[in-house]
Design a protein around this motif. Structure first.
Motif, PDB file in Angstrom:
ATOM      1  N   TYR A 117      10.766  89.682   9.872  1.00  0.00           N
ATOM      2  CA  TYR A 117      10.011  90.918  10.131  1.00  0.00           C
ATOM      3  C   TYR A 117       9.151  91.478   9.237  1.00  0.00           C
ATOM      4  O   TYR A 117       8.074  90.291   9.479  1.00  0.00           O
ATOM      5  CB  TYR A 117      11.102  91.439   9.000  1.00  0.00           C
ATOM      6  N   GLY A 118       8.591  92.438   9.672  1.00  0.00           N
ATOM      7  CA  GLY A 118       6.892  92.535   9.056  1.00  0.00           C
ATOM      8  C   GLY A 118       6.766  92.167   9.854  1.00  0.00           C
ATOM      9  O   GLY A 118       6.907  92.319  11.444  1.00  0.00           O
TER      10      GLY A 118
ATOM     11  N   LYS B 268       5.267  94.105  -3.365  1.00  0.00           N
ATOM     12  CA  LYS B 268       6.929  93.843  -3.585  1.00  0.00           C
ATOM     13  C   LYS B 268       7.257  93.041  -2.364  1.00  0.00           C
ATOM     14  O   LYS B 268       7.989  92.935  -1.818  1.00  0.00           O
ATOM     15  CB  LYS B 268       7.321  94.236  -4.436  1.00  0.00           C
ATOM     16  N   ASN B 269       6.232  94.292  -1.041  1.00  0.00           N
ATOM     17  CA  ASN B 269       6.933  94.265   0.184  1.00  0.00           C
ATOM     18  C   ASN B 269       6.545  93.497   1.288  1.00  0.00           C
ATOM     19  O   ASN B 269       6.176  94.218   2.448  1.00  0.00           O
ATOM     20  CB  ASN B 269       7.564  95.633   0.565  1.00  0.00           C
TER      21      ASN B 269
ATOM     22  N   ASN C 257       3.836  98.193  -5.219  1.00  0.00           N
ATOM     23  CA  ASN C 257       5.045  98.047  -4.426  1.00  0.00           C
ATOM     24  C   ASN C 257       4.641  97.711  -3.303  1.00  0.00           C
ATOM     25  O   ASN C 257       5.448  96.606  -2.556  1.00  0.00           O
ATOM     26  CB  ASN C 257       5.149  99.652  -4.285  1.00  0.00           C
ATOM     27  N   LEU C 258       2.877  97.665  -3.255  1.00  0.00           N
ATOM     28  CA  LEU C 258       2.688  97.083  -1.331  1.00  0.00           C
ATOM     29  C   LEU C 258       3.096  95.444  -2.028  1.00  0.00           C
ATOM     30  O   LEU C 258       3.226  95.178  -0.676  1.00  0.00           O
ATOM     31  CB  LEU C 258       1.321  97.408  -0.976  1.00  0.00           C
TER      32      LEU C 258
ATOM     33  N   GLY D 258       2.872  93.746   1.705  1.00  0.00           N
ATOM     34  CA  GLY D 258       1.732  94.595   2.072  1.00  0.00           C
ATOM     35  C   GLY D 258       0.475  94.815   1.170  1.00  0.00           C
ATOM     36  O   GLY D 258       0.439  93.539   0.274  1.00  0.00           O
TER      37      GLY D 258
ATOM     38  N   TYR E  16       1.496  94.186   7.256  1.00  0.00           N
ATOM     39  CA  TYR E  16       3.224  93.445   6.089  1.00  0.00           C
ATOM     40  C   TYR E  16       2.605  92.074   6.863  1.00  0.00           C
ATOM     41  O   TYR E  16       2.817  91.859   8.359  1.00  0.00           O
ATOM     42  CB  TYR E  16       4.097  94.735   6.522  1.00  0.00           C
TER      43      TYR E  16
ATOM     44  N   ARG F 266       7.292  87.301   7.822  1.00  0.00           N
ATOM     45  CA  ARG F 266       9.055  87.097   7.026  1.00  0.00           C
ATOM     46  C   ARG F 266      10.456  86.723   7.812  1.00  0.00           C
ATOM     47  O   ARG F 266      10.032  87.337   9.319  1.00  0.00           O
ATOM     48  CB  ARG F 266       8.675  87.684   6.157  1.00  0.00           C
TER      49      ARG F 266
END
Length: 441
Positions: free
Chosen positions: A257-258, A346-347, A343-344, A349, A247, A250
């Motif tokens: 984060y991440g 968008k997050n 989904n990966l 990843g 990830y 951010r």
């Protein structure tokens, strides 16, 4: 596994859940013993023992804990509920309105659950009528009439609806999945009957010493193979392919984060026991039809039905092929690599060495195909090996030794082992959530 249950028992709220689940199972087993009016239990048991070998009815009897062969209140077991769930799941992909409901979160899920309940009652009503016709043809109902038909059909339909309610209560207030726990209890309940069959085969009148020794050796071989299969099933069920996922970092406000490294787990056996159930249902149709329309000896229809006997090499080979095919089919309708890749993305990843989007989805799809092939062969071996042992035993003994439900032992073993492992995982996760340090150590 035992330590996990001991640790869970020490927690008051988990102990209540375990006791509630056991209470539901006891209630269910009582329902399996309650007779339905106007049905001659002895006649139906005798008919099932003589006419249903290798048919869909024998398979349903195993999954119902022998309630199906006794025509009791819960004779239909969880079959209508399982069928309804599968139908709604398939229709969710085919019908846009249902697909929109599945994407509406908790509210949409409640509506789909309600639709599944209504569908279950409808399927149970149709199945109850077919079951009544079967009982009538087996002469298990004396002086059939419209009133008796209404009572019998209503009882079995109501029994299926009550089972659905009991399973949902386990999901809400108990441990594990309600349907799985009921299937687990049914299969365990059939073990005494298997032990009784063993004693009868060993002590039957007129048996020579050589015949008794042969029977004991056959069952000893089956026991050893069973232990090895259980170990193999546990190992393969727990196996998974871990795709590394990174990830990106951010900065939100003053916090970062991440940056974590994790993995995307892909189970070796993602489809569970469903491919075996689908394949067995299709292959047992000819034998089941042959029970309704008995063929003449030496006719083409008789030879065709004999091909689909569980002692037939043709049956074993075709089941192998169908299990592999249904493994890919079930995966295609239950797992979407494109959605996972999106989904990966968008997050934040990504899989190291691959660009987000289509390259990631292609890689996941390619990995799935390889993993599914191994998982499909695993299911095929588990399903076919007991049948091969049954066929070999039948050939050696020339039909003198009947092993009953050994042909369906692989499916039963998968359900039992799978439910046990899933229940342990559920308990471990709930213990971890309560932050009781050292309980899992």
């Amino acid at each position: 596994m035992l330590k996990t249950f001991v640790n869970a028992w020490k927690l008051p709220d988990l102990r209540k859940k375990i006791l509630f689940t056991l209470l539901i199972i006891v209630i269910y087993r009582v329902g399996c013993a309650l007779p339905v009016p106007f049905i001659e239990g002895d006649l139906i048991r005798e008919w099932f023992g003589n006419e249903t070998e290798g048919t869909m009815f024998q398979y349903m009897d195993i999954l119902s804990g022998e309630a199906f062969s006794q025509a009791t209140l819960f004779a239909l077991s969880v079959s209508p509920y399982i069928t309804s769930s599968i139908v709604i799941q398939l229709l969710t992909i085919a019908i846009p309105a249902l697909e929109r409901l599945s994407k509406q979160g908790e509210e949409g899920k409640k509506k789909l659950t309600q639709i599944t309940r209504y569908t279950t009652v409808g399927i149970a009503l149709l199945t109850s009528y077919g079951y009544y016709v079967t009982l009538k043809n087996a002469h298990a109902i004396k002086d059939p009439s419209v009133f008796k038909a209404i009572v019998i059909i209503s009882c079995h339909c109501a029994g299926a609806a009550l089972i659905m309610w009991l399973a949902e209560k386990v999901n809400e207030k108990g441990i594990g999945n309600g349907i799985s726990m009921i299937l687990f209890a049914n299969i365990i309940a059939s073990l005494p009957t298997m032990a009784e069959d063993f004693v009868e085969n060993v002590t039957q009148e007129g048996s020579s010493v050589a015949s008794i020794v042969m029977t004991v050796l056959m069952y000893a071989l089956i026991a050893v193979i069973g232990i090895l299969i259980v170990a193999f099933v546990v190992f393969m069920t727990e196996s998974e392919r871990k795709i590394p996922v990174q990830y990106a970092k951010r900065v939100v406000g003053r916090k970062m984060y991440g940056g974590q490294s994790t993995h995307l787990p892909i189970k070796l056996n993602m489809s569970g026991v469903m491919p075996i159930i689908f394949a067995s249902s299709i292959l047992m149709l000819p034998a089941t039809l042959g029970m309704f329309f008995p063929p003449k000896e030496g006719s083409f229809w008789k030879g065709f039905i004999d091909l689909f006997s569980t002692q037939s090499v043709f049956y074993i080979v075709i089941e192998l092929i169908l299990i592999v095919a249904f493994s890919y089919f079930y995966l295609a309708i239950s797992f979407n690599p494109v959605e996972v890749a999106n989904n990966l993305k968008k997050n934040g990843g990504f899989i190291p060495g691959l660009r987000p989007g289509k390259p990631t989805s292609d890689f996941i799809a390619s990995s799935l195909k390889k993993i599914t092939l191994i998982g499909a062969f695993f299911l095929a071996i588990i399903a076919v090996l007991p049948m091969a042992v049954n066929a070999l035993t039948y050939a050696i003994s020339s039909g003198a030794i009947s092993l009953g439900s050994v042909a369906f032992g692989g499916t039963s073993m998968l359900i039992v082992v799978g439910v046990a492992l899933e229940t342990v995982r559920d308990l471990e996760s709930q213990i971890t959530m309560r932050h009781y340090k050292g309980f899992l150590g």
